[in-house]
Motif scaffolding. Structure first.
Motif, short mmCIF file in Angstrom:
data_model
loop_
_atom_site.label_atom_id
_atom_site.label_comp_id
_atom_site.label_asym_id
_atom_site.label_seq_id
_atom_site.Cartn_x
_atom_site.Cartn_y
_atom_site.Cartn_z
N SER A 485 0.53 -1.70 0.15
CA SER A 485 -0.05 0.06 -0.02
C SER A 485 0.89 0.91 -0.31
O SER A 485 0.36 2.47 -0.56
N SER A 486 2.07 1.04 0.33
CA SER A 486 3.25 2.01 0.75
C SER A 486 4.16 2.15 -0.95
O SER A 486 4.46 3.02 -1.22
N GLY A 487 3.23 1.92 -1.44
CA GLY A 487 4.42 1.77 -2.92
C GLY A 487 5.50 1.00 -3.53
O GLY A 487 5.83 1.39 -4.18
N CYS A 488 5.46 0.41 -2.59
CA CYS A 488 6.67 -0.87 -2.83
C CYS A 488 6.57 -2.20 -3.15
O CYS A 488 5.37 -2.57 -3.60
N HIS A 489 7.17 -2.21 -4.77
CA HIS A 489 6.74 -3.31 -5.56
C HIS A 489 7.75 -4.36 -5.50
O HIS A 489 7.07 -5.63 -5.77
N TYR A 490 8.80 -4.61 -4.38
CA TYR A 490 9.49 -5.68 -4.97
C TYR A 490 9.52 -6.35 -2.91
O TYR A 490 9.97 -5.11 -1.91
N GLY A 491 9.39 -7.39 -2.44
CA GLY A 491 9.55 -7.79 -1.56
C GLY A 491 10.08 -9.02 -1.27
O GLY A 491 10.43 -10.09 -2.38
N GLN A 492 11.34 -9.45 -0.13
CA GLN A 492 11.85 -10.37 -0.17
C GLN A 492 11.99 -10.91 2.04
O GLN A 492 12.36 -10.40 2.40
N GLY A 493 11.70 -11.99 1.79
CA GLY A 493 11.75 -12.22 3.37
C GLY A 493 11.12 -14.18 3.18
O GLY A 493 10.65 -15.17 2.30
N PHE A 494 11.11 -14.76 4.77
CA PHE A 494 10.28 -15.83 4.63
C PHE A 494 8.58 -16.06 4.51
O PHE A 494 8.54 -17.17 4.24
N LEU A 495 7.84 -15.02 4.35
CA LEU A 495 6.76 -14.99 4.23
C LEU A 495 6.67 -15.55 2.90
O LEU A 495 6.15 -16.92 2.52
N TYR A 496 7.35 -15.31 1.96
CA TYR A 496 7.58 -15.51 1.06
C TYR A 496 8.42 -17.50 0.45
O TYR A 496 7.51 -18.87 0.15
N ALA A 497 9.20 -17.01 0.89
CA ALA A 497 10.50 -18.77 0.69
C ALA A 497 11.52 -18.83 1.68
O ALA A 497 12.62 -17.30 1.42
N LYS A 498 12.11 -19.65 2.21
CA LYS A 498 13.26 -19.27 3.15
C LYS A 498 14.21 -19.97 1.75
O LYS A 498 13.76 -20.20 0.37
#
Length: 526
Positions: A485-498
């Motif tokens: 919602s803040s406009g961040c387009h890319y993420g990385q972390g354990f939520l997606y996969a280790k």
């Protein structure tokens, strides 16, 4: 040498003295014996004896004159050789480059300095070396490195003064025996003064450079009585200081011995693991939050040892940097990662970390290009991640190397943004096309207003500079939502996969073939 010269002088003086004595005896014999044996009226005999006496006297005089001349010559030679011996002894006890005492002189001086320590006092034995000296030598040349060592040595000697001693042990390694202290706080203050003086910028013509160092401290007589043992313990403390951060000091503690033994064994195993290609690359997906699909993978080093088990990268990467095998490890891992990434869809990229040590190596761009060519992997699908600390040490060299990599088509990302020596000028002055928001901010952005404000500021900044922002440490669906919602387009972390093996990464790609990536917490994720 002096004893041999003196013996030679004595050997020549003895015959001359004997010759002179013989002449005197002969003269006496010729002068007085005739009077005892003759009646004194034989004029011819007296003439003979007078002539013989004159000859002997001339012979004795010449011999004596020669003896005096030879003795003086020998004395001069003895004096010259004695002076040469003293100079040779001084050279043997001092470092030719810096003029400081060397290890031999340090060991001799300690015997004297230690006797001056009273029961309620102590001296600090300190070990120091220069951070990143080898890259500086490689980039600017050995002449520049020699000037730096001389200036560094001068600052140490100036700070220590005449009540202690500074020695160069070799390379960029120095040792100090401090003045006498009564309290440990005095030793701490002394170490801080050294660090402050060293941290001041070095200037050589138009070039300016800042360097750091660590200081390891052992106390005499508390930590030992033998200088060799005290130096060893100070060296152990130096390793702990350098592990703790840039430009700090540490006192020796008994439990450090055990940790150094563990590190030594780990280093030996790591060298063997690199040689046998036992260190592997695992791949953690980077999610495109707009589509819910994988945009790329970050290649992360993973090592499992038969005795030590799974060794964290935070433990073995610094060891590889310290013992000079990080470049070999990086080449092996990057080649492995490029070979695996070659089978991914063309729109996916590979992100890979560079060590700060490597960013001082002028040969780095050529080495990376060779790896890409060998693997057949396109440069425009490679993202190299660097840290802010790698830019601080030597910005000129870093900029030159990064520009070469960028010209080859490689993208540069600034890792852990906001957690180190953050400076907005990095984004302006260096070819940075991605920033990775440090997980210390994203993990707490829902509960800490300051962290949330920092994340928001980085996102606004990235949009203004037209660079991508990747949020690290995404572990909750709520964090994902807030970032999106803040406009961040890319993420990385354990939520997606280790981070997973190459085979498991291929399975993740197959699983999303008909949709988006399925990740663990889906309750609040669109």
């Amino acid at each position: 040498m002096i004893n041999r010269v003196a013996a030679g002088s004595l050997m020549m003086a003895r015959p001359l003295a004997a010759l002179f004595a013989a002449a005197i005896v002969s003269f006496a014999a010729l002068k007085f014996i005739p009077h005892l044996l003759e009646d004194g009226h034989d004029e011819n005999n007296h003439l003979f004896y007078d002539a013989a006496t004159g000859i002997f006297m001339v012979f004795a005089l010449v011999g004596t004159t020669y003896g005096i001349w030879a003795t003086r010559r020998l004395r001069k030679e003895l004096s010259a050789r004695s002076s040469q011996h003293s100079e040779a002894l001084a050279l043997a006890q001092h470092d030719a480059l810096t003029g400081l005492p060397n290890r031999r002189r340090l060991l001799e001086a300690f015997a004297v300095l230690s006797r001056e320590v009273k029961d309620d006092c102590f001296r600090a034995i300190m070990m120091l070396d220069l951070d990143g000296f080898k890259p500086i030598n490689d980039v600017y040349g050995h002449a520049f490195g020699d000037n730096l060592l001389r200036s560094f040595a001068g600052r140490l000697a100036e700070t220590v003064g005449n009540d202690g001693i500074v020695a160069r042990l070799g390379g960029d390694e120095f040792a100090i025996i401090s003045p006498v202290f009564k309290d440990k706080s005095e030793a701490s203050g002394f170490a801080r003064r050294l660090l402050t003086r060293i941290s001041e910028r070095f200037e050589f013509g138009e070039r300016q450079i800042s360097i750091g160092t660590g200081i390891g401290i052992a106390l005499y007589p508390h930590d030992g009585h033998a200088i060799t043992e005290l130096l060893r313990r100070a060296d152990i403390a130096l390793y702990r200081a350098k592990s703790s951060g840039r430009s700090t000091y540490r006192f020796f503690e008994v439990d450090m011995d055990a940790s150094i033994l563990h590190r030594t064994l780990l280093e030996q195993r790591l060298r063997r693991a690199i040689e046998n290609e036992e260190v592997k690359v695992h791949y953690q997906p980077i999610l495109d939050m707009d589509t819910g699909r994988i945009a790329g993978f970050e290649g992360l080093a993973r090592w499992s040892d038969s005795d030590f088990g799974d060794v964290p990268p935070m433990q073995f990467i610094p060891i590889a940097e310290d013992c000079g095998i990080i470049s070999e490890l990086t080449r092996h891992l990057l080649a492995q990662a490029c070979s695996a990434a070659r089978s991914w869809p063309d729109e996916l990229y590979l992100s890979f970390n560079l060590s700060p040590v490597q960013l001082q190596d002028p040969a780095l761009p050529t080495q990376i290009q060779t790896i890409l060519d060998t693997a057949g992997y396109p440069a425009d699908r490679l993202v190299l991640e660097i840290t802010e600390t790698s830019l601080v040490k030597n910005p000129e060299s870093a900029k030159r190397i990064l520009n070469e990599l960028t010209k080859a088509g490689i993208t540069i990302a600034l890792d852990d943004f906001g957690a180190g020596h953050s400076s907005l000028s990095y984004l302006r002055d260096f070819p940075i096309k991605k920033v990775k928001i440090d997980k210390s901010f994203t993990e707490r952005m829902l509960t800490d207003k300051q962290c949330a404000a920092i994340v928001e500021a980085v996102l606004v900044l990235s949009r203004g500079l037209d660079i991508d922002a990747v949020a690290e440490g995404v572990e909750q669906g709520e964090v994902h939502d807030a970032l999106s919602s803040s406009g961040c387009h890319y993420g990385q972390g354990f939520l997606y996969a280790k981070a997973v093996s190459a085979e498991a990464a291929a399975e993740l790609l197959n699983d999303q073939a008909d949709g988006s990536l399925s990740f663990s917490d889906t309750s609040n994720v669109a």
